[in-house]
Design a protein around this motif. Structure first.
Motif, PDB file in Angstrom:
ATOM      1  N   LEU A  91      27.453  36.501  -8.871  1.00  0.00           N
ATOM      2  CA  LEU A  91      26.844  35.201  -9.149  1.00  0.00           C
ATOM      3  C   LEU A  91      25.911  35.279 -10.347  1.00  0.00           C
ATOM      4  N   GLU A  92      25.255  36.420 -10.513  1.00  0.00           N
ATOM      5  CA  GLU A  92      24.342  36.591 -11.649  1.00  0.00           C
ATOM      6  C   GLU A  92      25.083  36.828 -12.955  1.00  0.00           C
ATOM      7  N   THR A  93      26.165  37.616 -12.911  1.00  0.00           N
ATOM      8  CA  THR A  93      26.786  38.066 -14.151  1.00  0.00           C
ATOM      9  C   THR A  93      28.114  37.393 -14.476  1.00  0.00           C
ATOM     10  N   ARG A  94      28.977  37.204 -13.503  1.00  0.00           N
ATOM     11  CA  ARG A  94      30.334  36.728 -13.780  1.00  0.00           C
ATOM     12  C   ARG A  94      30.496  35.215 -13.758  1.00  0.00           C
ATOM     13  N   ILE A  95      29.802  34.547 -12.853  1.00  0.00           N
ATOM     14  CA  ILE A  95      30.004  33.114 -12.662  1.00  0.00           C
ATOM     15  C   ILE A  95      29.101  32.352 -13.624  1.00  0.00           C
ATOM     16  N   LYS A  96      29.711  31.662 -14.554  1.00  0.00           N
ATOM     17  CA  LYS A  96      28.974  30.872 -15.545  1.00  0.00           C
ATOM     18  C   LYS A  96      29.291  29.395 -15.327  1.00  0.00           C
ATOM     19  N   ASP A  97      28.808  28.853 -14.236  1.00  0.00           N
ATOM     20  CA  ASP A  97      29.030  27.449 -13.901  1.00  0.00           C
ATOM     21  C   ASP A  97      27.700  26.716 -13.992  1.00  0.00           C
ATOM     22  N   GLU A  98      27.663  25.648 -14.760  1.00  0.00           N
ATOM     23  CA  GLU A  98      26.419  24.897 -14.959  1.00  0.00           C
ATOM     24  C   GLU A  98      25.912  24.250 -13.673  1.00  0.00           C
ATOM     25  N   ARG A  99      26.818  23.988 -12.747  1.00  0.00           N
ATOM     26  CA  ARG A  99      26.415  23.341 -11.490  1.00  0.00           C
ATOM     27  C   ARG A  99      25.700  24.291 -10.548  1.00  0.00           C
ATOM     28  N   LEU A 100      25.873  25.579 -10.780  1.00  0.00           N
ATOM     29  CA  LEU A 100      25.312  26.587  -9.887  1.00  0.00           C
ATOM     30  C   LEU A 100      23.802  26.664 -10.063  1.00  0.00           C
ATOM     31  N   GLY A 101      23.066  26.412  -8.982  1.00  0.00           N
ATOM     32  CA  GLY A 101      21.605  26.432  -9.027  1.00  0.00           C
ATOM     33  C   GLY A 101      21.067  27.770  -8.565  1.00  0.00           C
ATOM     34  N   PHE A 102      19.890  27.726  -7.946  1.00  0.00           N
ATOM     35  CA  PHE A 102      19.246  28.942  -7.437  1.00  0.00           C
ATOM     36  C   PHE A 102      19.851  29.288  -6.079  1.00  0.00           C
ATOM     37  N   VAL A 103      20.883  30.112  -6.098  1.00  0.00           N
ATOM     38  CA  VAL A 103      21.600  30.502  -4.893  1.00  0.00           C
ATOM     39  C   VAL A 103      21.166  31.907  -4.508  1.00  0.00           C
ATOM     40  N   THR A 104      20.850  32.073  -3.228  1.00  0.00           N
ATOM     41  CA  THR A 104      20.491  33.381  -2.686  1.00  0.00           C
ATOM     42  C   THR A 104      21.491  33.754  -1.606  1.00  0.00           C
ATOM     43  N   ILE A 105      22.061  34.921  -1.721  1.00  0.00           N
ATOM     44  CA  ILE A 105      22.977  35.421  -0.698  1.00  0.00           C
ATOM     45  C   ILE A 105      22.119  36.062   0.391  1.00  0.00           C
ATOM     46  N   THR A 106      22.170  35.496   1.598  1.00  0.00           N
ATOM     47  CA  THR A 106      21.300  35.969   2.670  1.00  0.00           C
ATOM     48  C   THR A 106      21.965  36.971   3.602  1.00  0.00           C
ATOM     49  N   ASP A 107      23.283  36.839   3.796  1.00  0.00           N
ATOM     50  CA  ASP A 107      23.949  37.724   4.750  1.00  0.00           C
ATOM     51  C   ASP A 107      25.441  37.703   4.483  1.00  0.00           C
ATOM     52  N   ALA A 108      26.118  38.720   4.967  1.00  0.00           N
ATOM     53  CA  ALA A 108      27.576  38.780   4.927  1.00  0.00           C
ATOM     54  C   ALA A 108      28.044  39.440   6.213  1.00  0.00           C
ATOM     55  N   ARG A 109      29.142  38.955   6.709  1.00  0.00           N
ATOM     56  CA  ARG A 109      29.724  39.534   7.928  1.00  0.00           C
ATOM     57  C   ARG A 109      31.214  39.699   7.724  1.00  0.00           C
ATOM     58  N   VAL A 110      31.739  40.784   8.248  1.00  0.00           N
ATOM     59  CA  VAL A 110      33.154  41.088   8.131  1.00  0.00           C
ATOM     60  C   VAL A 110      33.706  41.288   9.537  1.00  0.00           C
ATOM     61  N   THR A 111      34.894  40.765   9.779  1.00  0.00           N
ATOM     62  CA  THR A 111      35.515  40.969  11.078  1.00  0.00           C
ATOM     63  C   THR A 111      35.860  42.448  11.237  1.00  0.00           C
ATOM     64  N   ASN A 112      36.025  42.879  12.473  1.00  0.00           N
ATOM     65  CA  ASN A 112      36.280  44.298  12.737  1.00  0.00           C
ATOM     66  C   ASN A 112      37.610  44.784  12.156  1.00  0.00           C
ATOM     67  N   ASP A 113      38.553  43.871  11.923  1.00  0.00           N
ATOM     68  CA  ASP A 113      39.814  44.285  11.296  1.00  0.00           C
ATOM     69  C   ASP A 113      39.727  44.277   9.773  1.00  0.00           C
ATOM     70  N   LEU A 114      38.555  43.957   9.225  1.00  0.00           N
ATOM     71  CA  LEU A 114      38.255  43.980   7.786  1.00  0.00           C
ATOM     72  C   LEU A 114      39.099  42.986   6.985  1.00  0.00           C
ATOM     73  N   GLN A 115      39.623  41.971   7.619  1.00  0.00           N
ATOM     74  CA  GLN A 115      40.488  41.009   6.936  1.00  0.00           C
ATOM     75  C   GLN A 115      39.765  39.759   6.459  1.00  0.00           C
ATOM     76  N   HIS A 116      38.634  39.420   7.088  1.00  0.00           N
ATOM     77  CA  HIS A 116      37.922  38.181   6.760  1.00  0.00           C
ATOM     78  C   HIS A 116      36.435  38.476   6.575  1.00  0.00           C
ATOM     79  N   ALA A 117      35.897  37.932   5.484  1.00  0.00           N
ATOM     80  CA  ALA A 117      34.469  38.091   5.213  1.00  0.00           C
ATOM     81  C   ALA A 117      33.830  36.713   5.144  1.00  0.00           C
TER      82      ALA A 117
END
Length: 147
Positions: A22-48
């Motif tokens: 989000l800091e380096t690759r995404i250059k979208d003017e609509r993107l504001g102050f976004v904070t990634i708070t958490d991530a979860r992955v299923t036990n089969d590692l197929q969905h995040a």
């Protein structure tokens, strides 16, 4: 099926990759102050699932949500480039509601403190209805009981 420890490590890695993307690759003017708070992955590692918060008014939040959804493929590509797995997990972006819930709890606690202050103010001039210890036996009653 992978073990939960591996899923937790992968979730931490995905969280940091998405934040950096989000800091380096995404250059979208609509993107504001976004904070990634958490991530979860299923036990089969197929969905995040990646949880985020947006700082700003409702318009800024709506614009940021639209920008995140439009760039979800790029974020998934960044994840695939930075983790070594056979399959890159699908990516779901979810607005984190913890700050709103925390604000509700703070409002409830403030209201409770105000009510406690009102009760304390009413109790300042209060006197006991039957004396300070209404269940204590009178001295005369004690003497009669001992005879």
């Amino acid at each position: 099926m992978a073990d939960p420890a591996r899923a937790a490590k992968l979730a931490d890695r995905i969280k940091s990759v998405v934040a950096r993307a989000l800091e380096t690759r995404i250059k979208d003017e609509r993107l504001g102050f976004v904070t990634i708070t958490d991530a979860r992955v299923t036990n089969d590692l197929q969905h995040a699932t990646v949880y985020y918060t947006v700082f700003g008014d409702e318009e800024a939040k709506a614009n940021s949500v639209a920008a995140l959804e439009a760039n979800r493929g790029r974020l998934r590509k960044a994840i695939g480039d930075n983790i070594r797995m056979r399959l890159t997990p699908t990516l779901t972006l979810v607005a984190d509601e913890v700050p709103e819930n925390a604000q509700q709890v703070e409002d409830l606690l403030r209201a409770a403190r105000e009510r406690d202050a009102e009760v304390a103010k009413l109790a300042e001039g209060a006197q006991y209805a039957g004396g300070e210890n209404p269940y204590a036996a009178d001295e005369d009653d004690e003497e009669d009981a001992s005879k």
